[in-house]
Design a protein around this motif. Structure first.
Motif, PDB file in Angstrom:
ATOM      1  N   ILE A   7     -21.023 -23.163  34.587  1.00  0.00           N
ATOM      2  CA  ILE A   7     -21.007 -22.179  33.728  1.00  0.00           C
ATOM      3  C   ILE A   7     -20.214 -21.026  34.197  1.00  0.00           C
ATOM      4  O   ILE A   7     -20.625 -20.480  35.484  1.00  0.00           O
ATOM      5  CB  ILE A   7     -22.414 -21.823  33.318  1.00  0.00           C
ATOM      6  CG1 ILE A   7     -22.738 -22.770  32.306  1.00  0.00           C
ATOM      7  CG2 ILE A   7     -22.312 -20.271  32.463  1.00  0.00           C
ATOM      8  CD1 ILE A   7     -24.585 -22.684  31.884  1.00  0.00           C
ATOM      9  N   SER A   8     -19.454 -20.305  33.731  1.00  0.00           N
ATOM     10  CA  SER A   8     -19.108 -18.796  34.090  1.00  0.00           C
ATOM     11  C   SER A   8     -19.186 -18.009  32.748  1.00  0.00           C
ATOM     12  O   SER A   8     -18.924 -18.503  31.485  1.00  0.00           O
ATOM     13  CB  SER A   8     -17.527 -19.042  34.354  1.00  0.00           C
ATOM     14  OG  SER A   8     -16.568 -19.459  33.164  1.00  0.00           O
ATOM     15  N   PHE A  66     -23.707 -21.807  38.284  1.00  0.00           N
ATOM     16  CA  PHE A  66     -22.981 -20.451  38.033  1.00  0.00           C
ATOM     17  C   PHE A  66     -21.927 -20.114  38.856  1.00  0.00           C
ATOM     18  O   PHE A  66     -21.975 -20.576  40.013  1.00  0.00           O
ATOM     19  CB  PHE A  66     -24.000 -19.527  37.872  1.00  0.00           C
ATOM     20  CG  PHE A  66     -23.382 -18.341  37.093  1.00  0.00           C
ATOM     21  CD1 PHE A  66     -23.078 -18.197  35.806  1.00  0.00           C
ATOM     22  CD2 PHE A  66     -23.204 -16.979  37.885  1.00  0.00           C
ATOM     23  CE1 PHE A  66     -22.697 -16.944  35.159  1.00  0.00           C
ATOM     24  CE2 PHE A  66     -22.819 -15.824  37.205  1.00  0.00           C
ATOM     25  CZ  PHE A  66     -22.559 -15.860  36.083  1.00  0.00           C
ATOM     26  N   TYR A  67     -20.978 -19.830  38.507  1.00  0.00           N
ATOM     27  CA  TYR A  67     -19.563 -19.919  39.233  1.00  0.00           C
ATOM     28  C   TYR A  67     -19.185 -18.704  40.503  1.00  0.00           C
ATOM     29  O   TYR A  67     -18.525 -18.764  41.018  1.00  0.00           O
ATOM     30  CB  TYR A  67     -18.525 -19.586  38.507  1.00  0.00           C
ATOM     31  CG  TYR A  67     -18.251 -18.298  37.817  1.00  0.00           C
ATOM     32  CD1 TYR A  67     -16.802 -17.721  37.922  1.00  0.00           C
ATOM     33  CD2 TYR A  67     -19.167 -17.531  37.317  1.00  0.00           C
ATOM     34  CE1 TYR A  67     -16.540 -16.581  37.544  1.00  0.00           C
ATOM     35  CE2 TYR A  67     -18.761 -16.308  36.655  1.00  0.00           C
ATOM     36  CZ  TYR A  67     -17.651 -15.799  36.801  1.00  0.00           C
ATOM     37  OH  TYR A  67     -17.198 -14.490  36.177  1.00  0.00           O
ATOM     38  N   GLY A 338     -14.934 -25.531  38.750  1.00  0.00           N
ATOM     39  CA  GLY A 338     -14.805 -25.554  39.818  1.00  0.00           C
ATOM     40  C   GLY A 338     -16.161 -25.699  40.684  1.00  0.00           C
ATOM     41  O   GLY A 338     -16.603 -26.427  41.629  1.00  0.00           O
ATOM     42  N   ALA A 339     -17.021 -24.808  39.882  1.00  0.00           N
ATOM     43  CA  ALA A 339     -18.588 -24.777  40.335  1.00  0.00           C
ATOM     44  C   ALA A 339     -19.150 -26.049  40.232  1.00  0.00           C
ATOM     45  O   ALA A 339     -19.946 -26.463  40.951  1.00  0.00           O
ATOM     46  CB  ALA A 339     -19.359 -23.907  39.563  1.00  0.00           C
ATOM     47  N   ALA A 340     -19.160 -26.852  39.215  1.00  0.00           N
ATOM     48  CA  ALA A 340     -19.608 -28.395  39.128  1.00  0.00           C
ATOM     49  C   ALA A 340     -19.046 -29.150  39.961  1.00  0.00           C
ATOM     50  O   ALA A 340     -19.646 -29.893  40.617  1.00  0.00           O
ATOM     51  CB  ALA A 340     -19.293 -28.690  37.602  1.00  0.00           C
ATOM     52  N   LEU A 341     -17.771 -29.100  40.112  1.00  0.00           N
ATOM     53  CA  LEU A 341     -17.181 -30.126  41.210  1.00  0.00           C
ATOM     54  C   LEU A 341     -17.600 -29.699  42.602  1.00  0.00           C
ATOM     55  O   LEU A 341     -17.687 -30.569  43.395  1.00  0.00           O
ATOM     56  CB  LEU A 341     -15.515 -29.933  41.154  1.00  0.00           C
ATOM     57  CG  LEU A 341     -14.936 -30.522  39.742  1.00  0.00           C
ATOM     58  CD1 LEU A 341     -13.519 -30.260  39.588  1.00  0.00           C
ATOM     59  CD2 LEU A 341     -15.148 -32.232  39.844  1.00  0.00           C
ATOM     60  N   PHE A 342     -17.682 -28.366  42.972  1.00  0.00           N
ATOM     61  CA  PHE A 342     -18.319 -27.908  44.179  1.00  0.00           C
ATOM     62  C   PHE A 342     -19.561 -28.763  44.598  1.00  0.00           C
ATOM     63  O   PHE A 342     -19.913 -29.084  45.533  1.00  0.00           O
ATOM     64  CB  PHE A 342     -18.613 -26.460  44.275  1.00  0.00           C
ATOM     65  CG  PHE A 342     -18.722 -25.856  45.588  1.00  0.00           C
ATOM     66  CD1 PHE A 342     -17.988 -25.686  46.598  1.00  0.00           C
ATOM     67  CD2 PHE A 342     -20.221 -25.696  45.905  1.00  0.00           C
ATOM     68  CE1 PHE A 342     -18.059 -25.308  47.836  1.00  0.00           C
ATOM     69  CE2 PHE A 342     -20.475 -24.880  47.356  1.00  0.00           C
ATOM     70  CZ  PHE A 342     -19.345 -24.843  47.916  1.00  0.00           C
ATOM     71  N   VAL A 343     -20.521 -28.747  43.649  1.00  0.00           N
ATOM     72  CA  VAL A 343     -21.773 -29.290  43.657  1.00  0.00           C
ATOM     73  C   VAL A 343     -21.754 -30.667  43.861  1.00  0.00           C
ATOM     74  O   VAL A 343     -22.277 -31.392  44.903  1.00  0.00           O
ATOM     75  CB  VAL A 343     -22.643 -29.107  42.489  1.00  0.00           C
ATOM     76  CG1 VAL A 343     -23.967 -29.407  42.546  1.00  0.00           C
ATOM     77  CG2 VAL A 343     -22.967 -27.639  42.271  1.00  0.00           C
ATOM     78  N   TRP A 344     -20.749 -31.383  43.247  1.00  0.00           N
ATOM     79  CA  TRP A 344     -20.767 -32.961  43.286  1.00  0.00           C
ATOM     80  C   TRP A 344     -20.326 -33.392  44.715  1.00  0.00           C
ATOM     81  O   TRP A 344     -20.753 -33.960  45.309  1.00  0.00           O
ATOM     82  CB  TRP A 344     -19.910 -33.448  42.089  1.00  0.00           C
ATOM     83  CG  TRP A 344     -19.547 -35.000  42.294  1.00  0.00           C
ATOM     84  CD1 TRP A 344     -18.483 -35.556  42.652  1.00  0.00           C
ATOM     85  CD2 TRP A 344     -20.452 -36.057  41.907  1.00  0.00           C
ATOM     86  NE1 TRP A 344     -18.463 -37.025  42.617  1.00  0.00           N
ATOM     87  CE2 TRP A 344     -19.686 -37.081  42.286  1.00  0.00           C
ATOM     88  CE3 TRP A 344     -21.694 -35.958  41.584  1.00  0.00           C
ATOM     89  CZ2 TRP A 344     -20.473 -38.278  42.268  1.00  0.00           C
ATOM     90  CZ3 TRP A 344     -22.466 -37.253  41.742  1.00  0.00           C
ATOM     91  CH2 TRP A 344     -21.809 -38.515  41.693  1.00  0.00           C
TER      92      TRP A 344
END
Length: 611
Positions: A7-8, A66-67, A338-344
């Motif tokens: 989410i942003s 969150f971004y 990007g935030a979601a891919l960063f977590v994964w």
């Protein structure tokens, strides 16, 4: 299965993105659903869409991210206000209540936005980590240099680093208030365009001017180093603690701010050309420095400055990198992805196999509406339409209409993620027409006459019409290239001496509607792999006319978000001078619609504040 929602929100261009087991399943900006451009509110509709696309409910999510880090951003605000006190009190008085009410309580806002159904962990990467992740992880590269640049995140305004496998590492940053995005936005503001919205107008205006102020910018405003780092003289700016972008000292140097919607003068054109030149120089120096430091041959870009496709084109042509990949949703909306891919990848340490051509699915990550939804809607609306069972027959009809200088609203497939319409929510026209640029600007988009239009071109024929390296692909309309010299027309007599907006009067190439006054074009290459329906239409148009190029502009009017639903598309079609509307397999002609001339255009346009 691991489902991660990114989410942003709460600044501009709120968005949501869903990644399941590393696959990008859905992503969309909130503005497309609410019809409020740059909507900054919690992306409730975008979240609902993403979950619906995957058949999930909030309680089935494994992570919500969150971004950026709100507390770190708040720290920067407080330190900036203290350092500038008492000068920044008015800005402080406006900003702090919003922070105390909402922005300091992001976890609470996220929980409420998800209906209090999600009870697991929230993750907060840094702003530029989200940008960097959006740049590298969907790219086709196993390893690459990364460069991110924008206005500001928490403290960082620019970062560079590397991506290898499933890891990114940011090595260096430029910190607020020294910001390439803020420098560009200061001139956007001075030229009378809307901050965080009109920067692309400034880029489009630049070729009408001469960079007469570039040396003044270098001498007075910016101390630019060989590696691209710089310091801005803050006495010329007011964005750190004030309510405006520039100071009185800036106005004494460059003149007062142009009032929005007043006549554009040569000064604004020259200011645009000047800051564009300096921005390109900054980005080129940064790119060369990153290459020198990393030794890598590929570069990934993200952040709002990465939407400056003129600078991107120069990095590709003049920079040291062999390949360049730019996140199509390079601004804050892309931070959700990007935030979601960063977590994964980064936090959960899941492996990554680079996808070819990339992992973005052509950026077609939004809602799709099939005939089963469109046909009942059109029937209820009393629209007159023809359905075509064969895609080839539909493309033949539409291609012939465009060749006859009809303007076509093209609504196909899933909606694009990011600021560009890439052929799913597009308005198409004949690039060969000398009248089309003016007609589409004034009677369809209702926007300034100077604004250029972008071409779409068949990927296997791009080299015939544009001066590009062999094998170049530009699927996301993020590179500017020159029109091929063989397609240009020589200018003689008075035509060669025209200046400013008068240069619009001259056709400069065989495809004048997409040839900017500097003989460049913001290029989108089209392949069957990414955009099969658009490729079929473009190929049929090429068969009919010999020209594999069309105009592609976003399906909206000025100030309106790109259309999302069939309802949005029909309203826009009826309120403008578009001739034909294509909704999947249904084709509507304006002349056939009952009461079409009576549609209330003024009321429609007044819904959308000028950008």
């Amino acid at each position: 299965m691991t489902a991660i929602l990114g989410i942003s929100a709460f600044y501009h261009d709120s968005a949501a993105a869903l990644v399941i087991d590393g696959e990008i399943v859905a992503a969309a900006q909130e503005e497309r659903f609410t019809r409020r451009k740059h909507d900054a509110s919690f992306p409730r509709h975008a979240v609902d869409y993403c979950l619906q696309e995957a058949g999930l409910s909030p309680e089935q999510l494994d992570y919500v991210t969150f971004y950026e880090k709100p507390l770190l951003k708040f720290e920067r605000l407080l330190e900036t206000y203290v350092a500038s006190a008492p000068r920044g009190f008015r800005s402080f008085a406006q900003a702090i209540p919003v922070w105390l009410k909402q922005k300091l309580h992001i976890r609470r806002e996220l929980k409420a936005g998800l209906g209090h159904a999600y009870t697991r962990r929230f993750v907060y990467p840094e702003h530029h980590e989200s940008h960097a992740a959006s740049a590298f992880f969907p790219s086709p590269f196993d390893e690459a240099a990364i460069l991110t640049a924008d206005g500001v995140g928490e403290w960082a305004t620019t970062t560079w680093g590397t991506g290898r496998g499933n890891r990114i590492e940011l090595k260096q940053e430029l910190r607020f208030p020294h910001s390439p995005g803020m420098l560009y936005t200061a001139f956007t503001y001075t030229c009378g365009f809307r901050v965080n919205s009109g920067e692309y107008k400034l880029m489009g205006l630049a070729p009408y001017g001469e960079p007469k102020y570039a040396d003044v910018i270098r001498e007075k405003l910016i101390d630019l180093k060989p590696d691209g780092s710089f310091r801005l003289d803050q006495s010329y700016f007011n964005y750190s603690a004030g309510l405006t972008m520039t100071s009185q000292k800036f106005e004494r140097l460059f003149g007062p701010r142009r009032l929005p919607e007043t006549e554009l003068t040569q000064r604004e054109m020259d200011l645009a050309a000047s800051v564009q030149q300096v921005t390109e120089e900054i980005m080129l120096r940064m790119a060369r420095h990153v290459h020198k430091q990393t030794g890598l041959t590929r570069l990934c870009l993200a952040g709002g400055v990465a939407l400056n496709c003129v600078a991107n084109g120069r990095i590709l042509r003049e920079g040291p990198f062999e390949e360049l990949w730019i996140q199509p949703a390079a601004g804050d909306a892309g931070g959700a992805l990007g935030a979601a891919l960063f977590v994964w990848h980064q936090l959960l340490n899941n492996p990554r196999t680079p996808a070819r051509p990339d992992a973005m699915h052509g950026a077609l990550l939004g809602p799709r509406f099939g005939s089963s939804e469109i046909v009942p809607f059109l029937d209820e609306a009393g629209a007159v339409y023809t359905r075509y069972e064969s895609p080839d027959e539909l493309c033949d009809v539409v291609a012939r209409a465009i060749a006859d200088e009809n303007v076509v609203g093209w609504f196909q497939d899933r909606m694009e993620f990011g600021p560009r319409a890439l052929g799913s929510r597009s308005i198409l026209g004949d690039a060969r027409s000398e009248k089309m640029q003016s007609q589409m600007n004034l009677a369809i988009k209702f926007r300034e006459s100077f604004r250029p239009f972008a071409p779409i071109v068949l990927a296997d024929r791009v080299h015939e019409y544009f001066d590009v390296p062999a094998g170049l692909e530009s699927p996301y309309m993020l590179l500017v290239a020159g029109v091929h010299p063989d397609r240009l027309r020589s200018l003689e007599g008075d035509a060669a001496t025209l200046a400013g907006l008068d240069r619009l009067k001259v056709a400069r190439s065989e495809i004048p509607a997409i040839t900017h006054v500097d003989c460049s074009a913001r290029l989108q290459t089209v392949s069957a792999e990414r955009h099969p329906g658009l490729e079929r239409l473009l190929r049929r148009f090429a068969d009919l006319t010999g020209t594999p190029v069309l105009i592609n502009t976003s399906f909206n009017v000025r100030g309106e978000p790109i259309v999302c639903t069939p309802e949005d598309a029909l309203r826009c079609f009826l309120a403008t001078d578009m001739d034909v509307l294509v909704l999947e397999d249904c084709v509507l002609r304006k002349a056939d619609q009952p009461d079409a001339p009576k549609h209330e255009r003024t009321e429609y346009l007044q819904q959308f504040p000028l950008d």
